[in-house]
Design an enzyme around this catalytic site. Structure first.
Site, PDB file in Angstrom:
ATOM      1  N   GLU A 205       0.839  -1.197   0.000  1.00  0.00           N
ATOM      2  CA  GLU A 205       0.000   0.000   0.000  1.00  0.00           C
ATOM      3  C   GLU A 205       0.873   1.245   0.000  1.00  0.00           C
ATOM      4  OE1 GLU A 205      -3.150  -0.107   2.851  1.00  0.00           O
ATOM      5  OE2 GLU A 205      -4.255  -1.425   1.526  1.00  0.00           O
ATOM      6  N   GLU A 301      -5.832  -7.698  -0.820  1.00  0.00           N
ATOM      7  CA  GLU A 301      -6.446  -7.688   0.512  1.00  0.00           C
ATOM      8  C   GLU A 301      -7.877  -7.233   0.356  1.00  0.00           C
ATOM      9  OE1 GLU A 301      -4.432  -5.208   3.414  1.00  0.00           O
ATOM     10  OE2 GLU A 301      -2.477  -5.793   2.624  1.00  0.00           O
TER      11      GLU A 301
HETATM   12  C1  IPT Z   1      -4.041  -2.462   5.066  1.00  0.00           C
HETATM   13  C2  IPT Z   1      -2.626  -2.992   5.158  1.00  0.00           C
HETATM   14  O1  IPT Z   1      -2.084  -3.262   3.905  1.00  0.00           O
HETATM   15  C3  IPT Z   1      -2.546  -4.212   6.022  1.00  0.00           C
HETATM   16  O2  IPT Z   1      -1.210  -4.484   6.307  1.00  0.00           O
HETATM   17  C4  IPT Z   1      -3.325  -4.022   7.286  1.00  0.00           C
HETATM   18  O3  IPT Z   1      -2.730  -3.006   8.008  1.00  0.00           O
HETATM   19  C5  IPT Z   1      -4.749  -3.665   6.933  1.00  0.00           C
HETATM   20  O4  IPT Z   1      -4.775  -2.507   6.204  1.00  0.00           O
HETATM   21  C6  IPT Z   1      -5.616  -3.402   8.109  1.00  0.00           C
HETATM   22  O5  IPT Z   1      -5.662  -4.488   8.931  1.00  0.00           O
HETATM   23  S1  IPT Z   1      -4.005  -0.700   4.899  1.00  0.00           S
HETATM   24  C7  IPT Z   1      -5.638  -0.128   4.448  1.00  0.00           C
HETATM   25  C8  IPT Z   1      -6.687  -0.395   5.390  1.00  0.00           C
HETATM   26  C9  IPT Z   1      -5.502   1.359   4.222  1.00  0.00           C
END
Ligand code: IPT
Length: 981
Positions: A205, A301
């Site tokens: 990200e 994700e």
């Molecule tokens: C996203 C991250 O890539 C991951 O590592 C983790 O932090 C997740 O969020 C939340 O649990 S960041 C995104 C929500 C902006």
């Protein structure tokens, strides 16, 4: 002729379709064959091509939808249990696992990397391959992930150079990290059959404001470095949203094209309708693939839950039950089916097993549990959220038409309160509709092709299919959701699912009238103009046998309600698929001659029914032989129920012994061995106050947990002002010549401040008049640092100081010599994040075998008022049946007004931090392996209280969080004691 597993399955596939494919011809021709998905991947030592087009990944030329779950090996510090979690993923229809590798977990110091024991990445990757899962690898270097410094090692917080940019000072460290990770990963790439790694993520990200040269050069550097290390699978990045950042061509990939994918993350609100990011594939209008038209829809994700902050309901934290409630099974159907409808063909649910941020791993925003409200809970127990994942995952495995979809023309005549996504496979003509209800009332609607109307419950969704193959027959349509089909022996079996009580209609094309037998359940049927319609009310398992009707093979139609579908297990063996009904989990199935050997779990007593290849006549369950009989459904059914799990009894925790510490607060304490805090400059983002030495703990090599300061000065002062930066929930306590001056705690963050706070404070303690005369004085300060901030925006926030930052005396300006002491060298087995700098930790009071014979016996509950640290230790024995997988936790409870916190050590492993008056966590998972389920265990509790209230512990007990008969063999995790440590 000896058939390899792969060519066998290719032939079996071709046979099932009545096609005449030469072995391997489909892959050789580079076309995308249809037919059942190939057997799960393995480390087979053969070469594989891993590519993609705009629709999906192409593995050996075959379309694969990656249906992946995120699991963090570092959040489950017991390597045997990795197999348990991975087997649960595979059983529930996932074909891939996505993992972060957290740099800080593996590196106690520059140039030092540890991949042994609980850090054995090689073992994890081997286990994933043995389990038959593809792997998506995400080694950062930055990962975020709610871990300390977003995964950056403590030592990196004091290095020069701007992190997450092309700054060469930073890149030197990055290259060192990637070199060691890639050396391991290179052995597990699927390209040469060494393992099952098929995708590799660069960075995480990465912020949009770095899309300038510093960012582009950084990404280009990572790309080149990873390729130079021999990683030859497609690489990708996860854009923070569908922004079109870091798409192919936006940075230099060394002249390579077509080996880098665009991916974007999504954590949409569960209380709003699922977002349409636009269609990936042909058709559709907005957004979507316009960002990256030649790569498939890819969500590295997608929120499968959410993390929970400190503080209980009245503050930010609502507890993980709430995460699981707001993102429940129906959420999964609505959001994940929408994703599929939008052309997402690589889909990773963050988290699928969240696990535990043990030790000093959690970022300041979260507490120890990282349950995340995930489908598999922190105690590794399947939750009802696994059912939709299971249904959709099995479907993707059975129906390859779903891997290539275009938007089809609009559907008319359905209730306008429903959102309908019409999709078609351009090659096979198979059609799908994702039908979603975002309203709070159930909607019943006519659907163009079916006779019975379709009901979609409130806030729910389903997928309808038409024109897909189910075995050797074609499905005209069904208002139930298809789940899987397979060929077992002489018959085909097709499973459809839906909510219990629903009226469904399933229509099969039949050239002539078939013979239909309702074997079980509530079903009716009719045949008209080449179509057999079976209507059934879902409840348990409805069984309808269809014979003849133009097909040589019988078809067993199974209509399962959700609960029953979650007890139907498909397992692909080299000799063909097996379908098992009944137990709580099927882990493995193997065929040896006429025997089918099954392993798995039961919780309640359960039926066992097996459909397998021709010739199977005997069933073994967890090594035991079962008496079975053949059924009219073509299965073998155990005559007796499989037993459920026996009772697990846990002992009461007694025999506690107690010892006070913090000798550091006493005037006469010998701190001559401590480091003098005399630095004058720092790479921290926190400014060094003019005229004062650097007091930031990291600058002296102390990165985790508590840190002590002792300031020696001469002379009188009225008061002292102490400034510190701690992260949320941090605190500072001070003593003058052994007399407590007081404690300052960071306020419990509320919903607004939890993320933005810098968590710095200045507190002024008046010095007692008796201590204001001239003379040598010692000011002792203990700072409980919480962890380093994450660096989500790539502005070096992980370099914010931790510990004291400035000290000012009022009424006098004495010369002060500061000495500092934090954690001792990293534990060689438990790693750098296991202990901080408390006296007891430095002396090994947390370790098994520590000689606590001189400590005094103590009983709980306790109520003593004291500023400082007190330790308690005890031992307990467990004798859990080795055929039982018990999930055990440690639960602490007390009057919530009592201001104290506890660091929990099991056999020397730091299982987390309990804050009695903050919460919300009361139960701490003790993973088997660290926990000796057959043997003796040592518990040590380091209790830190601020002296403003009486302090506990109150009740401390073992809790059974769940249990199953079965499980995986668990090896004891090395837990060296004092002598070995
Ligand atoms: C996203 C991250 O890539 C991951 O590592 C983790 O932090 C997740 O969020 C939340 O649990 S960041 C995104 C929500 C902006």
């Amino acid at each position: 002729m000896v058939l390899s597993r792969r060519s066998f399955s290719a032939l079996a596939t071709a046979g099932a379709l009545g096609l005449s494919l030469g072995s391997g011809s489909a892959a050789a021709a580079g076309t995308a064959p249809t037919g059942p998905a190939p057997v799960p991947p393995e480390a087979d030592g053969e070469r594989h091509t891993i590519g993609f087009d705009r629709y999906s990944m192409l593995i050996d030329g075959r379309r694969v939808v990656l249906w992946s779950g995120e699991v963090h090996p570092f959040r489950l510090p017991s390597p045997s249990l990795w197999r348990d979690v991975l087997q649960k993923l595979r059983a529930h229809g996932y074909n891939a696992v996505s993992i972060y590798v957290s740099w800080n977990y593996h590196s106690p110091a520059p140039g030092r990397y540890d991949f042994t024991g609980v850090r054995d990445l090689d073992l994890f990757l081997r286990t994933a391959a043995e389990t038959g899962l593809y792997v998506i690898l995400r080694p950062g270097p930055y990962i975020n992930a709610e871990v300390d410094a977003g995964g950056f090692p403590g030592w990196l917080t004091v290095t020069e150079g701007t992190a997450r940019t092309s700054d060469p000072a930073y890149l030197r460290h990055v290259d060192e990290w990637l070199t060691v990770v890639d050396r391991i990963v290179a052995r597990h790439l699927h390209t040469d059959g060494g393992g099952t790694v098929v995708l590799y993520q660069l960075e995480n990200e990465y912020a949009d404001h770095v899309t300038g040269p510093l960012g582009r050069d950084y990404m280009a550097h990572l790309y080149a470095k990873v390729r130079a290390d021999g990683i030859d699978v497609p690489l990708f990045h996860n854009d923070k949203g569908r922004n079109g950042h870091w798409t192919p061509g936006t940075f230099d990939t060394g002249g390579e094209s077509g080996r880098y994918l665009y991916g974007f993350d999504g954590y949409p609100s569960p209380v709003k309708p699922p977002p349409d990011w636009g269609y990936f594939g042909v058709g559709g209008t907005k957004g979507g693939s316009t960002a990256s038209p030649s790569t498939p829809g890819f969500m590295p994700e997608f929120g499968g839950g959410w993390f929970d902050p400190w503080g209980g309901a009245e503050f930010g934290g609502k507890g993980y039950a709430e995460s699981a409630r707001t993102r429940d099974a129906a959420y999964e159907r609505r959001f994940y089916l929408t994703n599929l409808a939008n052309g997402i063909k690589i889909h990773n649910v963050y988290m699928t097993f969240g696990g535990t941020s043990w030790g000093w791993l959690p970022a300041p925003v979260v507490y120890t549990s990282y349950d995340y409200g995930a489908a598999l809970d922190e105690a590794r127990r399947p939750t009802p959220k696994l059912v939709p994942m299971h249904q959709i995952g099995q479907l993707l495995r059975s129906v390859p038409d779903l891997a290539k979809l275009d938007r089809a023309g609009p559907v008319t005549g359905t209730d306008p309160r429903l959102t309908v996504y019409p999709l078609v496979n351009p090659d096979t003509g198979a059609r799908f509709h994702v039908v979603r209800n975002d309203g709070t009332a159930e909607v019943t609607t006519p659907v163009p092709f079916a006779r019975l109307p379709l009901t979609v419950p409130a806030l729910d969704a389903r997928l309808l299919a038409a024109g897909i193959l189910v075995g050797r027959r074609k499905l005209a349509y069904s208002t139930a959701q298809p789940m899987l089909w397979l060929t077992a022996g002489r018959q085909d079996i097709a499973v459809f699912t839906g909510r219990s009580g629903e009226h469904t209609e399933t229509a099969l094309e039949c050239a002539s009238e078939p013979t239909v037998t309702v074997l079980a359940g509530d079903a009716a049927h009719e045949y008209e103009s080449g179509v057999l319609r079976v209507s059934a009310r879902l409840g348990g398992l409805t069984r309808v046998l269809v014979e003849g009707g133009g097909s040589s093979a019988p078809l067993l139609l199974l209509l399962a309600d959700d609960e029953t579908s979650g007890r139907l297990w498909r397992y692909d063996t080299p000799s063909g698929p097996v379908l098992v009904r009944g137990p709580a989990l099927l882990r493995t199935a193997a065929l040896r001659g006429s025997v089918v050997e099954l392993t798995g779990d039961t919780v309640e007593a359960a039926e066992l029914e097996v459909w397998g290849p021709r010739g199977v006549s005997e069933v073994h369950w967890n090594q035991g032989v079962l008496r079975t009989r053949a059924t009219a459904s073509g299965s073998l059914r155990a005559e007796r129920l499989l037993p459920g799990v026996p009772d697990v009894r846990l002992p009461a925790l007694t025999g506690w012994r107690r010892c006070e510490e913090n000798p550091e607060s006493a005037a006469g304490f010998d701190d001559s061995g401590w480091r003098v805090a005399d630095r004058t400059s720092s790479h921290s983002t926190t400014p060094v106050p003019a005229g004062q030495p650097v007091l930031f703990a990291d600058d002296y090599g102390f990165h985790y947990g508590d840190v002590w300061y002792r300031g020696h000065f001469e002379g009188a002062a009225d008061s002292v002002s102490l400034s510190c930066v701690t992260g949320t929930q941090g605190l500072l306590m001070a003593w003058l010549d052994g007399r407590p001056l007081g404690t300052h705690r960071m306020p419990v963050p509320d919903r607004k401040t939890v993320r933005q706070g810098t968590w710095d404070a200045t507190v002024t303690f008046p010095l007692p008049p008796a201590e204001r005369s001239e003379g040598p004085r010692v000011l002792s300060v203990l700072v409980r640092r919480m962890q380093h901030d994450q660096d989500g925006k790539a502005d070096d926030t992980h370099k914010a100081a931790r510990g004291l930052t400035a000290v000012t005396f009022n009424g006098a300006s004495p010369e002060v010599t500061w000495r500092i002491q934090g954690e001792t060298a990293a534990d060689p087995v438990r790693g750098p994040l296991n202990h901080g700098g408390l006296h007891g930790e430095r002396e090994g009071w947390h370790l098994p075998g520590f000689a606590d014979g001189g400590w005094k016996a103590a009983g709980f509950p306790r109520a003593e008022r004291r500023q400082g640290v007190v330790w308690y230790r005890t031992e307990f024995r467990l004798s859990v049946d080795s055929a039982v997988d018990a999930s055990v936790g440690l639960t602490l409870t007390d009057d919530p007004d009592r201001a104290y916190r506890v660091q929990i050590f099991l056999n020397g492993w730091n299982m987390g931090q309990y804050i009695n008056d903050v919460g919300p966590q009361h139960t701490f998972v003790l993973p088997n392996g660290l926990l000796r389920t057959r043997g003796s265990n040592t518990l040590a509790l380091a209790v830190l209280s601020d002296g403003t209230t009486p302090s506990g512990p109150g009740e401390v007990e073992l809790t059974l969080m769940g249990s199953a008969a079965g499980g995986v063999p668990v090896s004891v995790v090395d837990s060296p004691g004092r002598a070995a440590g």
